[in-house]
Write a protein that holds these residues in place. Structure first.
Motif, PDB file in Angstrom:
ATOM      1  N   LEU A 122      66.990  56.409  47.569  1.00  0.00           N
ATOM      2  CA  LEU A 122      68.354  56.111  47.133  1.00  0.00           C
ATOM      3  C   LEU A 122      69.343  57.001  47.877  1.00  0.00           C
ATOM      4  O   LEU A 122      69.055  58.175  48.149  1.00  0.00           O
ATOM      5  CB  LEU A 122      68.488  56.365  45.625  1.00  0.00           C
ATOM      6  CG  LEU A 122      67.594  55.531  44.713  1.00  0.00           C
ATOM      7  CD1 LEU A 122      67.671  56.061  43.285  1.00  0.00           C
ATOM      8  CD2 LEU A 122      67.996  54.078  44.768  1.00  0.00           C
ATOM      9  N   ALA A 166      73.913  54.765  42.990  1.00  0.00           N
ATOM     10  CA  ALA A 166      72.875  54.167  43.829  1.00  0.00           C
ATOM     11  C   ALA A 166      71.716  53.658  42.966  1.00  0.00           C
ATOM     12  O   ALA A 166      71.164  52.587  43.218  1.00  0.00           O
ATOM     13  CB  ALA A 166      72.376  55.179  44.852  1.00  0.00           C
ATOM     14  N   ILE A 190      60.877  55.072  45.954  1.00  0.00           N
ATOM     15  CA  ILE A 190      62.230  54.514  45.996  1.00  0.00           C
ATOM     16  C   ILE A 190      63.123  55.519  46.711  1.00  0.00           C
ATOM     17  O   ILE A 190      63.155  56.695  46.340  1.00  0.00           O
ATOM     18  CB  ILE A 190      62.769  54.262  44.574  1.00  0.00           C
ATOM     19  CG1 ILE A 190      61.866  53.285  43.829  1.00  0.00           C
ATOM     20  CG2 ILE A 190      64.209  53.784  44.610  1.00  0.00           C
ATOM     21  CD1 ILE A 190      62.160  53.189  42.349  1.00  0.00           C
ATOM     22  N   LYS A 230      72.854  50.429  41.218  1.00  0.00           N
ATOM     23  CA  LYS A 230      72.963  49.323  42.174  1.00  0.00           C
ATOM     24  C   LYS A 230      71.590  48.822  42.612  1.00  0.00           C
ATOM     25  O   LYS A 230      71.413  47.636  42.857  1.00  0.00           O
ATOM     26  CB  LYS A 230      73.779  49.755  43.391  1.00  0.00           C
ATOM     27  CG  LYS A 230      75.248  49.949  43.078  1.00  0.00           C
ATOM     28  CD  LYS A 230      75.990  50.486  44.285  1.00  0.00           C
ATOM     29  CE  LYS A 230      77.433  50.803  43.952  1.00  0.00           C
ATOM     30  NZ  LYS A 230      78.129  51.449  45.075  1.00  0.00           N
ATOM     31  N   SER A 231      70.614  49.719  42.695  1.00  0.00           N
ATOM     32  CA  SER A 231      69.275  49.307  43.144  1.00  0.00           C
ATOM     33  C   SER A 231      68.552  48.489  42.085  1.00  0.00           C
ATOM     34  O   SER A 231      67.765  47.607  42.416  1.00  0.00           O
ATOM     35  CB  SER A 231      68.419  50.535  43.492  1.00  0.00           C
ATOM     36  OG  SER A 231      67.934  51.172  42.313  1.00  0.00           O
ATOM     37  N   LEU A 260      66.193  49.525  40.345  1.00  0.00           N
ATOM     38  CA  LEU A 260      64.776  49.871  40.436  1.00  0.00           C
ATOM     39  C   LEU A 260      64.329  50.975  39.484  1.00  0.00           C
ATOM     40  O   LEU A 260      63.145  51.233  39.345  1.00  0.00           O
ATOM     41  CB  LEU A 260      64.435  50.281  41.878  1.00  0.00           C
ATOM     42  CG  LEU A 260      64.660  49.210  42.939  1.00  0.00           C
ATOM     43  CD1 LEU A 260      64.474  49.801  44.331  1.00  0.00           C
ATOM     44  CD2 LEU A 260      63.732  48.037  42.699  1.00  0.00           C
TER      45      LEU A 260
END
Length: 138
Positions: A124, A64, A122, A67-68, A70
């Motif tokens: 996730l 995750a 954030i 994929k983010s 961030l």
């Protein structure tokens, strides 16, 4: 072959012992450290210089966090599910994860190096794994 270049480069680097602290992992070795993803979001954390949880490797591929896009290596996780990470050991971070009200996601307050702004929040998805009862009870 160009496709072999990264593997050969990794093999050459892993044979070097620059100092007693540096470790270079080949792709298989990197996959093996994935079991230390205590949050289930694809981040490997370790206490940083200031005592807060630091992201010590790139996000695990397919996770995750990866994929983010961030969170990156070198970032600091200031909070985990609303709890300050300063001074917490890996075991104490596990307790925070265990007490989380939502087991399907983790909310991180992340600060990047050189950023004096408030942590960016954030959320996730957390990958959870079922662990069988080692005693075999039903």
């Amino acid at each position: 072959k160009p496709s072999l270049a990264p593997a050969l480069r990794a093999k050459a680097l892993t044979s070097l012992r620059a100092d007693k602290y540096t470790r270079i992992l080949d792709p298989d070795g990197y996959v093996k450290i994935a079991r230390f993803d205590i949050l289930g979001v694809g981040l490997i954390l370790s206490p940083g210089a200031d005592g807060r949880a630091a992201v010590v490797s790139p996000p695990l591929p397919g996770s995750a966090a990866a994929k983010s896009g961030l969170v990156k290596r070198g970032d600091v996780v200031d909070t985990l599910d609303g709890v300050k990470t300063a001074g917490l050991s890996s075991f104490e971070l596990l307790d925070v994860v265990d007490r989380a009200p939502n087991k399907n996601e983790a909310t991180l307050g992340v600060v990047s190096p050189g950023d004096d702004a408030a942590p960016r929040m954030i959320t996730l998805a957390r990958a959870t794994r079922e662990v069988a009862d080692p005693l075999g009870r039903v």
